[in-house]
Motif scaffolding. Sequence first.
Motif, PDB file in Angstrom:
ATOM      1  N   ARG A 106       0.851  -1.182   0.033  1.00  0.00           N
ATOM      2  CA  ARG A 106      -0.194  -0.151  -0.306  1.00  0.00           C
ATOM      3  C   ARG A 106       1.168   1.331  -0.008  1.00  0.00           C
ATOM      4  O   ARG A 106       0.378   3.002  -0.641  1.00  0.00           O
ATOM      5  CB  ARG A 106      -1.299  -0.178   0.791  1.00  0.00           C
ATOM      6  CG  ARG A 106      -2.042  -1.642   1.177  1.00  0.00           C
ATOM      7  CD  ARG A 106      -2.907  -1.188   1.325  1.00  0.00           C
ATOM      8  NE  ARG A 106      -2.804  -0.887   3.595  1.00  0.00           N
ATOM      9  CZ  ARG A 106      -2.622  -2.281   4.797  1.00  0.00           C
ATOM     10  NH1 ARG A 106      -2.817  -3.369   4.023  1.00  0.00           N
ATOM     11  NH2 ARG A 106      -2.079  -1.543   6.113  1.00  0.00           N
ATOM     12  N   ARG A 122       0.700   4.417  -3.102  1.00  0.00           N
ATOM     13  CA  ARG A 122       0.621   5.418  -3.029  1.00  0.00           C
ATOM     14  C   ARG A 122       1.824   6.293  -3.146  1.00  0.00           C
ATOM     15  O   ARG A 122       1.683   7.313  -2.927  1.00  0.00           O
ATOM     16  CB  ARG A 122       0.161   5.750  -1.437  1.00  0.00           C
ATOM     17  CG  ARG A 122      -0.729   5.958  -0.701  1.00  0.00           C
ATOM     18  CD  ARG A 122      -1.403   6.339   0.563  1.00  0.00           C
ATOM     19  NE  ARG A 122      -2.250   4.904   1.337  1.00  0.00           N
ATOM     20  CZ  ARG A 122      -1.644   4.256   2.128  1.00  0.00           C
ATOM     21  NH1 ARG A 122      -0.193   4.696   2.540  1.00  0.00           N
ATOM     22  NH2 ARG A 122      -2.464   2.974   3.083  1.00  0.00           N
ATOM     23  N   SER A 168      -5.154   3.241  -8.665  1.00  0.00           N
ATOM     24  CA  SER A 168      -4.223   4.232  -8.287  1.00  0.00           C
ATOM     25  C   SER A 168      -3.921   5.397  -9.070  1.00  0.00           C
ATOM     26  O   SER A 168      -4.443   6.759  -8.709  1.00  0.00           O
ATOM     27  CB  SER A 168      -2.697   4.447  -7.884  1.00  0.00           C
ATOM     28  OG  SER A 168      -1.937   4.623  -8.080  1.00  0.00           O
ATOM     29  N   ARG A 207      -1.840  -0.477 -10.092  1.00  0.00           N
ATOM     30  CA  ARG A 207      -1.725   0.667 -10.739  1.00  0.00           C
ATOM     31  C   ARG A 207      -2.670   1.369 -11.381  1.00  0.00           C
ATOM     32  O   ARG A 207      -2.817   2.657 -11.446  1.00  0.00           O
ATOM     33  CB  ARG A 207      -0.306   1.056 -11.262  1.00  0.00           C
ATOM     34  CG  ARG A 207       1.267   0.642 -10.277  1.00  0.00           C
ATOM     35  CD  ARG A 207       2.078   0.498 -10.499  1.00  0.00           C
ATOM     36  NE  ARG A 207       2.051  -0.966 -11.314  1.00  0.00           N
ATOM     37  CZ  ARG A 207       3.048  -1.081 -12.635  1.00  0.00           C
ATOM     38  NH1 ARG A 207       3.793  -0.098 -12.932  1.00  0.00           N
ATOM     39  NH2 ARG A 207       3.464  -2.193 -12.752  1.00  0.00           N
TER      40      ARG A 207
END
Length: 162
Positions: free
Chosen positions: A132, A136, A157, A154
Motif C-alpha cells: 500500500r 501510494r 491508483s 497501478r
Amino acid sequence: MSLALIPGSFDPMTVGHLDIVKRALSLYDEVVVAVMINDQKNYDLTLEERVKIAELTVKGLDRVRVVGSEGLLIDLFDQLSADVIVKGIRNEKDRAYEEKMAAWNLAHNPRAMTVFLQAADDFEHINSTRVRELVRAGESPDEFVVPAVSEYLRARSARSAI
Ligand code: PNS
C-alpha cells in the motif's frame, strides 16, 4: 476430501500469501481463500476489490477458490464444511497475533482448528502494508504481488488520482 480455509484481510494479497496457498495445496485436497473483514482494521481496498485481487493472485491454480465474507470465520468454517484453518506465520509478532485469533476461533467452534505454516525466508519481508505504501508513493509493488495485481493496483491508483 480435505478442505483448508485460508482466511485474512488480504489488503492486498501478496506473493507471500500465495506461497502459503501453494503449500497448503500440497497438504490438503482443496483450498478456499476467504477474504474477510477484521473490525479492528481500516481498509484502503473494498471487500470486492480485495476479492478481485485474491482471484487474480490464485488464477490458474486448480483446487483453489476465493470467497468474500462479512461474517464470522467460525460460521464460514461450518458453512464450507472446512477441515482446518491455515495461517502463515512470518515472525514472533505474527505468531502472537495469530495464536490469539486461533484460540478465539477454537473457543467458539471446537471444530475450527488452526494450523500454522512458517513463511519461507524469502517471504519474511513481504507484507500488505508495504504494498500500500509503494502504490501510494507511485512506486512499483512488483516484488510483492503477482504482475496482474501490480497492474490492477497501478490502474486503480491512476484512476483515484484523476
Ligand atoms: O489477519 P486478519 O486480517 O486479522 O484476518 C481477518 C480474520 C477475520 C480472519 C481474523 O481477524 C480472525 O480470524 N478473526 C476471528 C474473528 C472473526 O471471525 N472476525 C470476523 C468479523 S470481526
